[in-house]
Design a protein around this motif. Structure first.
Motif, PDB file in Angstrom:
ATOM      1  N   ALA A 277       0.846  -1.265  -0.059  1.00 47.40           N
ATOM      2  CA  ALA A 277      -0.115  -0.045   0.088  1.00 47.40           C
ATOM      3  C   ALA A 277       0.726   1.314   0.151  1.00 47.40           C
ATOM      4  CB  ALA A 277      -0.887  -0.138   1.172  1.00 47.40           C
ATOM      5  N   VAL A 278       2.046   1.177   0.561  1.00 44.61           N
ATOM      6  CA  VAL A 278       2.822   2.407   0.489  1.00 44.61           C
ATOM      7  C   VAL A 278       4.262   2.261  -0.474  1.00 44.61           C
ATOM      8  CG1 VAL A 278       4.121   3.969   2.071  1.00 44.61           C
ATOM      9  CG2 VAL A 278       2.120   2.654   3.149  1.00 44.61           C
ATOM     10  N   VAL A 362      -6.990  -5.761  10.175  1.00 42.37           N
ATOM     11  CA  VAL A 362      -5.667  -5.327   9.119  1.00 42.37           C
ATOM     12  C   VAL A 362      -5.940  -4.427   7.984  1.00 42.37           C
ATOM     13  CG1 VAL A 362      -3.872  -6.156   7.745  1.00 42.37           C
ATOM     14  CG2 VAL A 362      -4.314  -7.380   9.636  1.00 42.37           C
ATOM     15  N   PRO A 363      -6.786  -4.676   7.265  1.00 41.15           N
ATOM     16  CA  PRO A 363      -7.170  -3.544   6.209  1.00 41.15           C
ATOM     17  C   PRO A 363      -7.353  -2.240   6.835  1.00 41.15           C
ATOM     18  CG  PRO A 363      -8.539  -5.575   5.734  1.00 41.15           C
ATOM     19  CD  PRO A 363      -7.653  -5.530   7.170  1.00 41.15           C
ATOM     20  N   VAL A 364      -8.095  -1.963   7.951  1.00 43.02           N
ATOM     21  CA  VAL A 364      -8.378  -0.873   8.570  1.00 43.02           C
ATOM     22  C   VAL A 364      -6.754  -0.125   9.165  1.00 43.02           C
ATOM     23  CG1 VAL A 364      -9.530   0.501  10.356  1.00 43.02           C
ATOM     24  CG2 VAL A 364     -10.455  -1.559   9.337  1.00 43.02           C
ATOM     25  N   VAL A 365      -5.946  -1.153   9.471  1.00 42.25           N
ATOM     26  CA  VAL A 365      -4.697  -0.551  10.295  1.00 42.25           C
ATOM     27  C   VAL A 365      -3.764  -0.057   8.989  1.00 42.25           C
ATOM     28  CG1 VAL A 365      -2.635  -1.027  11.307  1.00 42.25           C
ATOM     29  CG2 VAL A 365      -4.802  -1.743  12.214  1.00 42.25           C
ATOM     30  N   VAL A 366      -3.726  -1.044   7.828  1.00 41.37           N
ATOM     31  CA  VAL A 366      -2.853  -0.583   6.753  1.00 41.37           C
ATOM     32  C   VAL A 366      -3.502   0.521   5.954  1.00 41.37           C
ATOM     33  CG1 VAL A 366      -2.368  -1.543   4.448  1.00 41.37           C
ATOM     34  CG2 VAL A 366      -2.232  -3.040   6.389  1.00 41.37           C
ATOM     35  N   GLY A 367      -4.939   0.587   5.891  1.00 38.99           N
ATOM     36  CA  GLY A 367      -5.423   1.861   5.195  1.00 38.99           C
ATOM     37  C   GLY A 367      -5.014   3.210   5.999  1.00 38.99           C
ATOM     38  N   ALA A 368      -4.915   3.274   7.081  1.00 37.88           N
ATOM     39  CA  ALA A 368      -4.868   4.259   8.022  1.00 37.88           C
ATOM     40  C   ALA A 368      -3.288   4.569   7.762  1.00 37.88           C
ATOM     41  CB  ALA A 368      -4.953   3.967   9.467  1.00 37.88           C
ATOM     42  N   VAL A 369      -2.248   3.672   7.625  1.00 37.15           N
ATOM     43  CA  VAL A 369      -1.136   4.172   7.355  1.00 37.15           C
ATOM     44  C   VAL A 369      -0.627   4.698   6.106  1.00 37.15           C
ATOM     45  CG1 VAL A 369       1.526   2.944   7.091  1.00 37.15           C
ATOM     46  CG2 VAL A 369      -0.326   2.039   9.082  1.00 37.15           C
ATOM     47  N   ALA A 370      -1.479   3.944   4.855  1.00 36.82           N
ATOM     48  CA  ALA A 370      -1.248   4.246   3.650  1.00 36.82           C
ATOM     49  C   ALA A 370      -1.968   5.779   3.459  1.00 36.82           C
ATOM     50  CB  ALA A 370      -1.887   3.468   2.756  1.00 36.82           C
ATOM     51  N   GLU A 371      -2.929   6.158   4.075  1.00 41.04           N
ATOM     52  CA  GLU A 371      -3.555   7.478   3.958  1.00 41.04           C
ATOM     53  C   GLU A 371      -2.570   8.483   4.761  1.00 41.04           C
ATOM     54  OE1 GLU A 371      -7.473   7.005   5.764  1.00 41.04           O
ATOM     55  OE2 GLU A 371      -8.107   5.728   4.277  1.00 41.04           O
ATOM     56  N   SER A 372      -1.994   8.083   5.913  1.00 41.39           N
ATOM     57  CA  SER A 372      -1.174   9.172   6.699  1.00 41.39           C
ATOM     58  C   SER A 372       0.055   9.354   5.780  1.00 41.39           C
ATOM     59  CB  SER A 372      -0.995   8.190   8.027  1.00 41.39           C
ATOM     60  OG  SER A 372      -2.083   8.256   8.641  1.00 41.39           O
ATOM     61  N   VAL A 373       0.625   8.434   5.420  1.00 38.66           N
ATOM     62  CA  VAL A 373       1.749   8.714   4.465  1.00 38.66           C
ATOM     63  C   VAL A 373       1.686   9.421   3.270  1.00 38.66           C
ATOM     64  CG1 VAL A 373       3.970   7.602   3.338  1.00 38.66           C
ATOM     65  CG2 VAL A 373       3.092   6.734   5.424  1.00 38.66           C
ATOM     66  N   ALA A 374       0.658   9.077   2.755  1.00 41.71           N
ATOM     67  CA  ALA A 374       0.216   9.833   1.410  1.00 41.71           C
ATOM     68  C   ALA A 374      -0.048  11.441   1.858  1.00 41.71           C
ATOM     69  CB  ALA A 374      -0.884   8.980   0.811  1.00 41.71           C
ATOM     70  N   THR A 375      -0.789  11.688   2.851  1.00 41.01           N
ATOM     71  CA  THR A 375      -1.231  12.804   3.455  1.00 41.01           C
ATOM     72  C   THR A 375       0.147  13.735   3.798  1.00 41.01           C
ATOM     73  OG1 THR A 375      -3.238  12.327   4.193  1.00 41.01           O
ATOM     74  CG2 THR A 375      -2.290  14.225   5.271  1.00 41.01           C
ATOM     75  N   VAL A 376       1.338  12.983   4.482  1.00 46.10           N
ATOM     76  CA  VAL A 376       2.313  13.809   4.749  1.00 46.10           C
ATOM     77  C   VAL A 376       3.042  14.081   3.452  1.00 46.10           C
ATOM     78  CG1 VAL A 376       4.581  13.278   5.936  1.00 46.10           C
ATOM     79  CG2 VAL A 376       2.296  12.687   7.060  1.00 46.10           C
ATOM     80  N   ARG A 377       3.237  13.159   2.486  1.00 47.45           N
ATOM     81  CA  ARG A 377       3.836  13.319   1.356  1.00 47.45           C
ATOM     82  C   ARG A 377       3.266  14.510   0.510  1.00 47.45           C
ATOM     83  NH1 ARG A 377       5.199   7.009  -0.526  1.00 47.45           N
ATOM     84  NH2 ARG A 377       7.095   6.805   0.578  1.00 47.45           N
ATOM     85  N   ALA A 378       2.046  14.492   0.466  1.00 50.51           N
ATOM     86  CA  ALA A 378       1.278  15.629  -0.370  1.00 50.51           C
ATOM     87  C   ALA A 378       1.519  16.959   0.419  1.00 50.51           C
ATOM     88  CB  ALA A 378      -0.166  15.262  -0.198  1.00 50.51           C
ATOM     89  N   LEU A 379       1.590  16.965   1.664  1.00 47.87           N
ATOM     90  CA  LEU A 379       1.908  18.195   2.328  1.00 47.87           C
ATOM     91  C   LEU A 379       3.462  18.892   2.096  1.00 47.87           C
ATOM     92  CD1 LEU A 379       0.327  17.683   5.866  1.00 47.87           C
ATOM     93  CD2 LEU A 379      -0.434  19.245   3.974  1.00 47.87           C
ATOM     94  N   GLY A 380       4.261  17.802   1.497  1.00 42.69           N
ATOM     95  CA  GLY A 380       5.615  18.236   1.286  1.00 42.69           C
ATOM     96  C   GLY A 380       6.734  18.098   2.426  1.00 42.69           C
TER      97      GLY A 380
END
Length: 380
Positions: A277-278, A362-380
Motif C-alpha cells: 500500500a505504501v 488489518v485492512p483498517v490499520v494498513v489503510g490508515a498507514v497508507a493514508e497517513s503517509v500519502a497525506t504527509v507526502r502531499a504536504l511536502g
C-alpha cells in the motif's frame, strides 16, 4: 481506537490488580518485620518469588524483584562485571537498549573496562562467529537482548550464550520484549542472568524481575539492609512483586501459544499489506526471526513524527521506536546500526500489538498507514 504501542507499555490486567490489591490495603506490613503483620506480607512476597521462579525455570532464591527492565539490566551488567574476578572486558551489541549500553559506558568511564560493541547484520542479528572473534581470556560478561524493541528481531541466545561460556564469560540477556511472547528462563536460554519488566506484561510500571543463576557473583547497586539475599537492599514492594509474578504466570508459554499464533498471522498481514500500500516502504528487522505482534517500517522522504500524528487522527496509536528515547532528536541507534541513513531512520514507524488485534482489522490499520503517509507526502 487501535492501541498499537504495546512494546512501550501495556494496560494493567484485571487479574493483576485483583492479586495485588490485598497488599495495597490490609496486608501492609514490612516483610522483614518479625511480628504477625510482617509475616503475612512476607508470605505474599515468598509466594510471588516462587511463582516467578516457576515461570522462569529457576529456584526462588535466584529471583530478585526490581523496579523494571532498566534496573535489572543495570544490576546485571554492572553487578556481574564488578563482582566477577575474570577481568575487565565486556561485550555487547550495537542495538542494545540504552540501559545496557549506558551501563557498559559507565564501566568504561569509571572502572577502566574495555567494551566491545558487536556489529549486527542488516536484519539486526548477531552472528555467533562474530561474538566468538571478539571474546578474550579476560572477558567477564556478554550482554545481548533476546529481542529488540524497535525492530522486533529475535536473537539466537542459546547459541550466543554457549559461545560466551566457552571462554568462561557470564551471559546476561534483556528479555523485556520477548517475555510476553517467547519461552524465557535461565535454562531455556542457557544464560546466567535475565531481566524483564512488569509493565510490558500487564503489571504496573515500576515492577520487574532479575533472575540470576546461583553461583554468579553480583555486586548490588543498592546497599543497605541486605534484602533480596543481599542483592538489592530496600524494603520490598510486596504488591509490585505479586503483580509482576501474576503477570508472568498469565503470560507463560502455555497461556500465550494461541495468541502468539494469531499475532504472528496479523503481523505478517500488516507487513505485507503496508509494503503493497505504501510505495517505497521497507521493513526494518528480520522477517524470519521476529517477535509476534511487531511490525516496523521506514518511509523514506516523509516526516516520521507527522505520520504518527496523522495516524492518531485516524485512531491508530503507534510510535517511531523506543519510548525510552522519546523526545530525542537523534536518529535511532538501532536503525543506524543496521546501515539505515540518519534521515531515513527518522521516518520509522513501529506497530506493536497483542493477540486481540484480528486479521479482520488489518485492512483498517494498513489503510490508515497508507493514508497517513500519502497525506504527509502531499504536504511536502
Amino acid at each position: 481506537m487501535f492501541y498499537l504501542d504495546r512494546a512501550a507499555t501495556t494496560p494493567v490486567r484485571r487479574e493483576v490488580l485483583e492479586a495485588m490489591w490485598p497488599y495495597l490495603t490490609g496486608v501492609f506490613g514490612n516483610p522483614s518485620s518479625t511480628h504477625g503483620v510482617g509475616d503475612e506480607a512476607a508470605r505474599g512476597l515468598s509466594g510471588a518469588r516462587a511463582a516467578a521462579a516457576q515461570v522462569l525455570g529457576c529456584r526462588p532464591a535466584e529471583v530478585v524483584f526490581t523496579t523494571g527492565g532498566t534496573e535489572g539490566a543495570n544490576t546485571a551488567v554492572k553487578g556481574i562485571a564488578l563482582a566477577e574476578p575474570r577481568g575487565r572486558h565486556v561485550v555487547t551489541s550495537a542495538i542494545e537498549h540504552e540501559a545496557v549500553l549506558e551501563s557498559c559506558a559507565y564501566l568504561a568511564r569509571f572502572h577502566d573496562f574495555d567494551v566491545t560493541v558487536l556489529p549486527v547484520a542488516p536484519d539486526g542479528r548477531v552472528d555467533p562467529q562474530v561474538l566468538c572473534a571478539a571474546l578474550r581470556p579476560d572477558t567477564t560478561l556478554v550482554s545481548i537482548a533476546h529481542a529488540d524493541n524497535e525492530i522486533g528481531t529475535v536473537q539466537d541466545i542459546p547459541a550466543l550464550a554457549e559461545v560466551a561460556h566457552g571462554v568462561g564469560a557470564r551471559f546476561h540477556t534483556d528479555a523485556v520484549q520477548s517475555a510476553p511472547w517467547l519461552p524465557i528462563g535461565l535454562d531455556v536460554l542457557g544464560v546466567d542472568a535475565l531481566s524483564l519488566s512488569g509493565h510490558k506484561l500487564g503489571a504496573p510500571k515500576g515492577t520487574g524481575v532479575l533472575a540470576v543463576r546461583s553461583g554468579v557473583r553480583l555486586e548490588p547497586l543498592l546497599h543497605g539492609g541486605g534484602q533480596e539475599r543481599g542483592r538489592r537492599s530496600g524494603t520490598e514492594d510486596v504488591a509490585g512483586a505479586v503483580a509482576v509474578a501474576t503477570a508472568l504466570r498469565l503470560t507463560a508459554p502455555s497461556s500465550i501459544s494461541s495468541s502468539s499464533h494469531v499475532a504472528t498471522a496479523v503481523r505478517d498481514a500488516v507487513l505485507d499489506g503496508v509494503l503493497v500500500a505504501v510505495p517505497g516502504a521497507f521493513v526494518t528487522g528480520s522477517r524470519e526471526h521476529r517477535l509476534p505482534g511487531h511490525a516496523s517500517f521506514c518511509f523514506p522522504g516523509v516526516n516520521g513524527e507527522t505520520v504518527l500524528l496523522e495516524l492518531e487522527q485516524r485512531d491508530v496509536v503507534s510510535s517511531s521506536g523506543s519510548a525510552c528515547a522519546a523526545g530525542s532528536a537523534e536518529a535511532s541507534h538501532v536503525l543506524t546500526a543496521l546501515g539505515v541513513p540518519d534521515e531515513v531512520a527518522r521516518t520509522a514507524l513501529r506497530l506493536t500489538f497483542d493477540g486481540t488485534l484480528a486479521v479482520a482489522d488489518v485492512p483498517v490499520v494498513v489503510g490508515a498507514v497508507a493514508e497517513s503517509v500519502a497525506t504527509v507526502r502531499a504536504l511536502g
